[in-house]
Design a protein around this motif. Structure first.
Motif, PDB file in Angstrom:
ATOM      1  N   ALA A 120       1.078  -1.122  -0.084  1.00 40.77           N
ATOM      2  CA  ALA A 120       0.060  -0.024   0.152  1.00 40.77           C
ATOM      3  C   ALA A 120       0.849   0.994  -0.125  1.00 40.77           C
ATOM      4  N   ALA A 124       1.705   4.463  -3.080  1.00 40.59           N
ATOM      5  CA  ALA A 124       1.585   5.775  -2.541  1.00 40.59           C
ATOM      6  C   ALA A 124       0.433   6.327  -1.837  1.00 40.59           C
ATOM      7  N   LEU A 125      -0.525   5.161  -1.845  1.00 40.48           N
ATOM      8  CA  LEU A 125      -1.329   5.585  -0.168  1.00 40.48           C
ATOM      9  C   LEU A 125      -0.760   6.187   0.679  1.00 40.48           C
ATOM     10  N   HIS A 129      -5.760   6.987   4.355  1.00 41.96           N
ATOM     11  CA  HIS A 129      -6.195   5.433   3.418  1.00 41.96           C
ATOM     12  C   HIS A 129      -5.489   3.608   3.767  1.00 41.96           C
ATOM     13  N   HIS A 133      -8.644   1.581   4.290  1.00 40.49           N
ATOM     14  CA  HIS A 133      -8.666   0.194   3.395  1.00 40.49           C
ATOM     15  C   HIS A 133      -7.930  -0.322   3.034  1.00 40.49           C
ATOM     16  N   VAL A 134      -7.051  -1.125   3.379  1.00 42.48           N
ATOM     17  CA  VAL A 134      -6.056  -2.221   3.136  1.00 42.48           C
ATOM     18  C   VAL A 134      -5.868  -2.806   4.907  1.00 42.48           C
TER      19      VAL A 134
END
Ligand SMILES: Nc1ncnc2c1ncn2[C@@H]1O[C@H](COP(=O)(O)OP(=O)(O)OP(=O)(O)O)[C@@H](O)[C@H]1O
Ligand SMILES: [Mg+2]
Lengths: 218, 244
Positions: A120, A124-125, A129, A133-134
């Motif tokens: 992730a 570049a998250l 984020h 999301h992960v």
């Protein structure tokens, strides 16, 4: 002086279940917010945040819940707030739940393979984020069973609020017993009600855990 | 913008007291394909992971596409948008479909609208030859397919540089080729690539330069012909003898 254990008494005890549920719900909701913050702090890159959150967990896991209740109950008066058993119990149980859920969720976050965060990050998250999301969706699956297990502990833990005079299930039992002096009948009823609340949750926790183990070994 | 994709100057990296990268100097030209090899623990992964700052460095400078990583600000975030990475263990997000894996960062980081992000994702899934897997979950795919999804996912960010860390090492032998072919396609299109791999046929076929690392040092580098045909360093000769 001593009267019979009547259906009105049973009603009184059963209705007190709602205060046990309300207190549990407040503590669980507050503890979820607090626990998430504690878990994020425990796993953060900042050493200061990690230290502070570790200290918080140690204090609340290392002292009896009853002492925490007393301290908050009498502490409210010291800082000039009205002494209110519900408020005191809600605050103390929220802090208690924050520490325990924080520790459970820290473990769940750390159980997500580091490669997930690395991938992730390489995409570049940003940190929010990556988490949202992960990492957290995967941690949530791992956390579900122990979280439900803790909820059972929390529901039983609310019985301590009876000692600071909050009329939840246990306190209602005490009141009825003082009037009827039928301890086996009264506290048997109280215990049965706790069991009805907790047993399905325990069962669910065990099911979830078995399902998790299956998912891991597969 | 400079001609060079990556410039590393006197880069030093420590894990605690362990000196993992020692005075690394490396310049990668735009469009250049570099293969890095060396024994286990020699610092190959560490080297390429400093380029997108998965590993911080303790000395020296790294400039990626004209952006100096160590200069602070949002430089690291900018560089990561420009640099794609493929890992040995794929590291796909298991709770998302292939398509969701591919559109996540474009939508969140680059703020690309969903329709456009999905179109881009399908384009790259097509290019890595698995367009029909878009709605499956990673666990439903073979290792080779998962790695190709990982490549497509990285490409969806439209990177100018791609890093590969042993992308075929976790694969069953029959799946190695499909991943290498995908990488060869990418090389033909002019992508700047740094690949840690022990696939020496791949190195011969696409590398402009092969680098041999040992104990955190770049010991030897050269065009594949000279590198394989006439290795000067003895440790490299031993190494090539072992993997051949
Ligand atoms: N997070 C870490 N903490 C401490 N030491 C590390 C860490 N990561 C790597 N190292 C050490 O740094 C050295 C270089 O590791 P690196 O992973 O870069 O090697 P490598 O060349 O990629 O090896 P391999 O072929 O096994 O992947 C090794 O000795 C390793 O033990
Ligand atoms: Mg490695």
């Amino acid at each position: 002086m001593i009267r019979e254990f009547s259906s009105a008494d049973v009603m009184f005890i059963v209705l007190a279940v709602r205060w046990t549920l309300i207190l549990s719900a407040i503590a669980f909701a507050g503890g979820a917010v607090g626990g998430l913050l504690v878990a994020l702090a425990r796993t953060s890159a900042s050493r200061a945040l990690r230290r502070a959150s570790a200290g918080f967990i140690q204090v609340f896991q290392g002292t009896p819940l009853l002492m925490q209740l007393f301290l908050v109950y009498f502490g409210l008066a010291v800082i000039g707030l009205p002494i209110d058993p519900l408020l005191a119990a809600a605050v103390a149980l929220t802090l208690h739940a924050s520490a325990y859920l924080g520790e459970i969720w820290r473990g769940s976050i750390e159980a997500v393979p580091p490669g997930q965060t690395e991938a992730a990050t390489a995409l570049a998250l940003s940190y929010p984020h990556r988490m949202r999301h992960v990492v957290l969706p995967q941690a949530a699956r791992i956390a579900t069973a122990p979280t439900v297990g803790f909820l059972v502990q929390l529901i039983k833990g609310t019985s301590l609020a009876s000692i600071i005079g909050f009329t939840e299930l246990t306190r209602a039992g005490q009141i009825v017993n003082n009037a009827t002096f039928k301890p086996f009948l009264v506290f048997g009823t109280v215990a049965a009600l706790y069991f009805i609340l907790c047993w399905p949750l325990s069962l669910m926790a065990r099911r979830l855990e078995a399902r998790m183990r299956l998912a891991v070994t597969r | 913008m400079s001609e060079d994709a990556v410039i590393m100057r006197a880069v030093n990296k420590y894990y605690g007291g362990f000196h993992a990268l020692v005075d690394i100097d490396l310049t990668v030209r735009r469009g250049e394909r570099i293969v890095i090899c060396g024994p286990s623990g020699s610092g190959k992964s560490t080297l390429i992971r400093t380029i997108n700052q998965l590993e911080a460095i303790q000395g020296g400078t790294i400039v990626v596409d004209g952006v100096e990583l160590t200069a602070g600000g949002d430089n690291v975030a900018r560089v990561r948008q420009d640099v794609g990475m493929v890992f040995q263990n794929f590291n796909l997000f298991p709770h998302m479909t292939v398509l969701e894996n591919c559109v996540l960062s474009p939508m969140k980081t680059r703020k690309v609208p969903r329709a456009e992000a999905e179109a881009t994702a399908r384009h790259y899934l097509d290019r890595v030859r698995i367009p029909e897997q878009a709605d499956k979950y990673p666990a439903q795919l073979s290792g080779g397919q998962q790695q190709r999804v990982a490549i497509a996912r990285a490409l969806c960010m439209k990177p100018r540089i791609m890093l590969f860390d042993e992308p075929t090492s976790a694969l069953d032998p029959e799946m190695v080729k499909e991943v290498l072919d995908t990488m060869i396609d990418l090389a033909r299109e002019g992508m700047t690539m740094l690949c840690v791999t022990h696939e020496m046929d791949f190195a011969r076929a696409v590398a402009d330069r092969v680098i041999f690392m040992d104990k955190g040092v770049i010991v030897e580098e050269g065009a594949p012909d000279a590198f394989f045909g006439n290795p000067k360093n003895e440790r490299l000769r031993n190494f090539l003898g072992q993997i051949a």
